[in-house]
Motif scaffolding. Structure first.
Motif, PDB file in Angstrom:
ATOM      1  N   ALA A 139       0.848  -1.272  -0.066  1.00  0.00           N
ATOM      2  CA  ALA A 139      -0.080   0.105  -0.120  1.00  0.00           C
ATOM      3  C   ALA A 139       0.813   1.184   0.103  1.00  0.00           C
ATOM      4  O   ALA A 139       0.709   2.233  -0.551  1.00  0.00           O
ATOM      5  CB  ALA A 139      -1.008   0.134   1.121  1.00  0.00           C
ATOM      6  N   LEU A 140       2.033   1.165   0.767  1.00  0.00           N
ATOM      7  CA  LEU A 140       2.893   2.418   0.865  1.00  0.00           C
ATOM      8  C   LEU A 140       3.591   2.519  -0.308  1.00  0.00           C
ATOM      9  O   LEU A 140       3.968   3.791  -0.991  1.00  0.00           O
ATOM     10  CB  LEU A 140       3.751   2.417   1.753  1.00  0.00           C
ATOM     11  CG  LEU A 140       3.305   2.332   3.343  1.00  0.00           C
ATOM     12  CD1 LEU A 140       4.156   2.055   4.286  1.00  0.00           C
ATOM     13  CD2 LEU A 140       3.061   3.846   3.606  1.00  0.00           C
ATOM     14  N   GLY A 141       4.110   1.577  -1.264  1.00  0.00           N
ATOM     15  CA  GLY A 141       4.659   1.665  -2.525  1.00  0.00           C
ATOM     16  C   GLY A 141       6.218   1.630  -2.155  1.00  0.00           C
ATOM     17  O   GLY A 141       6.803   1.177  -0.980  1.00  0.00           O
ATOM     18  N   ASP A 142       7.423   2.120  -2.923  1.00  0.00           N
ATOM     19  CA  ASP A 142       8.720   1.720  -2.717  1.00  0.00           C
ATOM     20  C   ASP A 142       9.008   2.886  -1.313  1.00  0.00           C
ATOM     21  O   ASP A 142       8.996   4.102  -1.183  1.00  0.00           O
ATOM     22  CB  ASP A 142       9.447   2.512  -4.009  1.00  0.00           C
ATOM     23  CG  ASP A 142       9.279   1.735  -5.245  1.00  0.00           C
ATOM     24  OD1 ASP A 142       8.998   0.594  -4.926  1.00  0.00           O
ATOM     25  OD2 ASP A 142       9.296   2.435  -6.253  1.00  0.00           O
ATOM     26  N   ILE A 143       9.430   1.993  -0.464  1.00  0.00           N
ATOM     27  CA  ILE A 143       9.940   2.455   0.976  1.00  0.00           C
ATOM     28  C   ILE A 143      11.276   3.314   0.682  1.00  0.00           C
ATOM     29  O   ILE A 143      12.400   2.431   0.211  1.00  0.00           O
ATOM     30  CB  ILE A 143      10.179   1.546   1.941  1.00  0.00           C
ATOM     31  CG1 ILE A 143       8.837   0.806   2.033  1.00  0.00           C
ATOM     32  CG2 ILE A 143      10.710   2.067   3.368  1.00  0.00           C
ATOM     33  CD1 ILE A 143       7.564   1.337   2.738  1.00  0.00           C
ATOM     34  N   VAL A 144      11.501   4.507   1.190  1.00  0.00           N
ATOM     35  CA  VAL A 144      12.786   5.363   0.826  1.00  0.00           C
ATOM     36  C   VAL A 144      13.492   5.453   2.193  1.00  0.00           C
ATOM     37  O   VAL A 144      14.643   5.906   2.334  1.00  0.00           O
ATOM     38  CB  VAL A 144      12.757   6.778   0.149  1.00  0.00           C
ATOM     39  CG1 VAL A 144      12.294   6.056  -1.222  1.00  0.00           C
ATOM     40  CG2 VAL A 144      11.554   7.551   0.627  1.00  0.00           C
ATOM     41  N   ASN A 177      16.968  -3.610  13.800  1.00  0.00           N
ATOM     42  CA  ASN A 177      17.500  -3.957  12.483  1.00  0.00           C
ATOM     43  C   ASN A 177      18.055  -2.909  11.674  1.00  0.00           C
ATOM     44  O   ASN A 177      17.592  -2.087  11.020  1.00  0.00           O
ATOM     45  CB  ASN A 177      16.321  -4.646  11.602  1.00  0.00           C
ATOM     46  CG  ASN A 177      16.724  -5.168  10.254  1.00  0.00           C
ATOM     47  OD1 ASN A 177      17.897  -5.123   9.918  1.00  0.00           O
ATOM     48  ND2 ASN A 177      15.980  -6.166   9.694  1.00  0.00           N
ATOM     49  N   ASP A 178      19.297  -2.681  11.923  1.00  0.00           N
ATOM     50  CA  ASP A 178      20.219  -1.424  11.394  1.00  0.00           C
ATOM     51  C   ASP A 178      20.249  -1.594  10.088  1.00  0.00           C
ATOM     52  O   ASP A 178      20.552  -0.319   9.315  1.00  0.00           O
ATOM     53  CB  ASP A 178      21.409  -1.301  12.236  1.00  0.00           C
ATOM     54  CG  ASP A 178      21.142  -0.803  13.935  1.00  0.00           C
ATOM     55  OD1 ASP A 178      20.404  -0.126  13.898  1.00  0.00           O
ATOM     56  OD2 ASP A 178      22.098  -1.320  14.608  1.00  0.00           O
ATOM     57  N   ASP A 234      20.326   1.856   6.086  1.00  0.00           N
ATOM     58  CA  ASP A 234      21.234   1.811   4.610  1.00  0.00           C
ATOM     59  C   ASP A 234      20.235   1.376   3.387  1.00  0.00           C
ATOM     60  O   ASP A 234      20.329   1.607   2.482  1.00  0.00           O
ATOM     61  CB  ASP A 234      22.428   0.983   4.631  1.00  0.00           C
ATOM     62  CG  ASP A 234      23.344   1.745   5.678  1.00  0.00           C
ATOM     63  OD1 ASP A 234      23.416   2.900   5.858  1.00  0.00           O
ATOM     64  OD2 ASP A 234      24.232   1.039   6.398  1.00  0.00           O
ATOM     65  N   THR A 235      19.645   0.360   3.719  1.00  0.00           N
ATOM     66  CA  THR A 235      18.703  -0.464   2.762  1.00  0.00           C
ATOM     67  C   THR A 235      17.116  -0.520   2.949  1.00  0.00           C
ATOM     68  O   THR A 235      16.614  -1.421   3.009  1.00  0.00           O
ATOM     69  CB  THR A 235      19.276  -1.552   2.484  1.00  0.00           C
ATOM     70  OG1 THR A 235      19.161  -2.492   3.599  1.00  0.00           O
ATOM     71  CG2 THR A 235      20.575  -1.900   1.789  1.00  0.00           C
ATOM     72  N   PRO A 236      16.403   0.773   3.122  1.00  0.00           N
ATOM     73  CA  PRO A 236      15.001   0.688   3.361  1.00  0.00           C
ATOM     74  C   PRO A 236      14.120   0.055   2.428  1.00  0.00           C
ATOM     75  O   PRO A 236      13.100  -0.526   2.859  1.00  0.00           O
ATOM     76  CB  PRO A 236      14.591   2.145   3.555  1.00  0.00           C
ATOM     77  CG  PRO A 236      15.752   3.011   2.820  1.00  0.00           C
ATOM     78  CD  PRO A 236      17.053   2.022   2.786  1.00  0.00           C
ATOM     79  N   MET A 239      14.436  -2.589   1.380  1.00  0.00           N
ATOM     80  CA  MET A 239      14.506  -3.999   1.826  1.00  0.00           C
ATOM     81  C   MET A 239      12.974  -4.206   2.278  1.00  0.00           C
ATOM     82  O   MET A 239      12.501  -5.517   2.120  1.00  0.00           O
ATOM     83  CB  MET A 239      15.436  -4.505   2.906  1.00  0.00           C
ATOM     84  CG  MET A 239      15.677  -5.795   3.099  1.00  0.00           C
ATOM     85  SD  MET A 239      17.137  -5.798   4.338  1.00  0.00           S
ATOM     86  CE  MET A 239      16.757  -7.628   4.735  1.00  0.00           C
ATOM     87  N   VAL A 240      12.258  -3.441   2.887  1.00  0.00           N
ATOM     88  CA  VAL A 240      10.946  -3.519   3.390  1.00  0.00           C
ATOM     89  C   VAL A 240       9.932  -4.035   2.277  1.00  0.00           C
ATOM     90  O   VAL A 240       9.117  -4.733   2.463  1.00  0.00           O
ATOM     91  CB  VAL A 240      10.423  -2.315   3.999  1.00  0.00           C
ATOM     92  CG1 VAL A 240       9.131  -2.575   4.448  1.00  0.00           C
ATOM     93  CG2 VAL A 240      11.335  -2.019   5.283  1.00  0.00           C
ATOM     94  N   ASN A 241      10.260  -3.629   0.960  1.00  0.00           N
ATOM     95  CA  ASN A 241       9.293  -3.927  -0.044  1.00  0.00           C
ATOM     96  C   ASN A 241       9.639  -5.310  -0.463  1.00  0.00           C
ATOM     97  O   ASN A 241       8.643  -6.049  -1.155  1.00  0.00           O
ATOM     98  CB  ASN A 241       9.639  -3.076  -1.196  1.00  0.00           C
ATOM     99  CG  ASN A 241       9.207  -1.596  -1.042  1.00  0.00           C
ATOM    100  OD1 ASN A 241      10.053  -0.574  -0.879  1.00  0.00           O
ATOM    101  ND2 ASN A 241       8.096  -1.580  -0.816  1.00  0.00           N
ATOM    102  N   THR A 242      10.774  -6.025  -0.151  1.00  0.00           N
ATOM    103  CA  THR A 242      10.965  -7.303  -0.936  1.00  0.00           C
ATOM    104  C   THR A 242      11.114  -8.345   0.211  1.00  0.00           C
ATOM    105  O   THR A 242      10.938  -9.515   0.093  1.00  0.00           O
ATOM    106  CB  THR A 242      12.292  -7.313  -1.361  1.00  0.00           C
ATOM    107  OG1 THR A 242      13.351  -6.976  -0.585  1.00  0.00           O
ATOM    108  CG2 THR A 242      12.297  -6.384  -2.743  1.00  0.00           C
ATOM    109  N   GLU A 243      11.083  -8.014   1.691  1.00  0.00           N
ATOM    110  CA  GLU A 243      11.314  -8.941   2.655  1.00  0.00           C
ATOM    111  C   GLU A 243      10.356  -8.347   4.062  1.00  0.00           C
ATOM    112  O   GLU A 243      10.812  -8.604   5.122  1.00  0.00           O
ATOM    113  CB  GLU A 243      12.593  -9.291   3.122  1.00  0.00           C
ATOM    114  CG  GLU A 243      13.501  -9.741   1.955  1.00  0.00           C
ATOM    115  CD  GLU A 243      14.930  -9.904   2.390  1.00  0.00           C
ATOM    116  OE1 GLU A 243      15.102 -10.555   3.453  1.00  0.00           O
ATOM    117  OE2 GLU A 243      15.847  -9.590   1.931  1.00  0.00           O
ATOM    118  N   ALA A 244       9.159  -7.799   3.699  1.00  0.00           N
ATOM    119  CA  ALA A 244       8.644  -7.128   4.619  1.00  0.00           C
ATOM    120  C   ALA A 244       8.500  -8.077   5.994  1.00  0.00           C
ATOM    121  O   ALA A 244       8.539  -7.630   7.078  1.00  0.00           O
ATOM    122  CB  ALA A 244       7.086  -6.630   4.265  1.00  0.00           C
TER     123      ALA A 244
END
Length: 147
Positions: free
Chosen positions: A53-58, A99-100, A104-106, A108-113
């Motif tokens: 729902a959020l789309g690409d997490i930045v 999860n630090d 650097d790679t926010p 990642m939430v889109n691929t491994e939520a």
């Protein structure tokens, strides 16, 4: 009566059982956060439904180890190309791990939520709060009704 039970039990052969592996259970909040529970530790993050729902997490903003979180209160936020959203804790407790990698790679939430992109781990102060959360079937139904 109890003395007879103790005497009988004392004569019974001892059977050793192998330890049973404890499976994590996952619970879901209506606000689309999950809690993967293993003993008193809950691993928290946002669901796949939420990230879609959020789309690409930045950007992901998270608390620090040692911070207290309260059920239903915000503990961080996520920003996407579409919106910014607070993240609410489904349980109360103390943050034991963050999860630090997400700093650097926010994305990642889109691929491994619901896997590698967990947000924090919390030592729960009240495991009874889990009773207010949904299991996977109820959460799926909740998402279907929200769509």
């Amino acid at each position: 009566m109890l003395a007879n039970v103790v005497r009988i039990a004392a004569r019974a052969p001892v059977t050793r059982f192998a330890p049973v592996a404890r499976a994590m259970s996952t619970k879901f909040a209506p606000s689309h956060e999950y809690a993967k529970v293993d003993g008193k530790i809950a691993t928290l993050g946002i669901t796949d439904f939420a990230q879609a729902a959020l789309g690409d997490i930045v950007f992901v903003d998270l608390p620090e180890v040692g911070d207290d979180v309260e059920k239903g209160e915000g503990f961080g936020s996520v920003e996407s190309v579409k919106a910014a959203s607070d993240v609410y804790s489904p349980v109360s407790g103390v943050v034991t791990e963050v999860n630090d990698v997400l700093s650097d790679t926010p994305g990642m939430v889109n691929t491994e939520a619901e896997d590698g992109a967990w947000f924090i781990k919390v030592e729960m102060s009240d495991e009874g709060e889990l009773d207010d959360l949904m299991d996977a079937d109820a959460y799926t139904k909740h998402c279907d009704e929200s769509s």
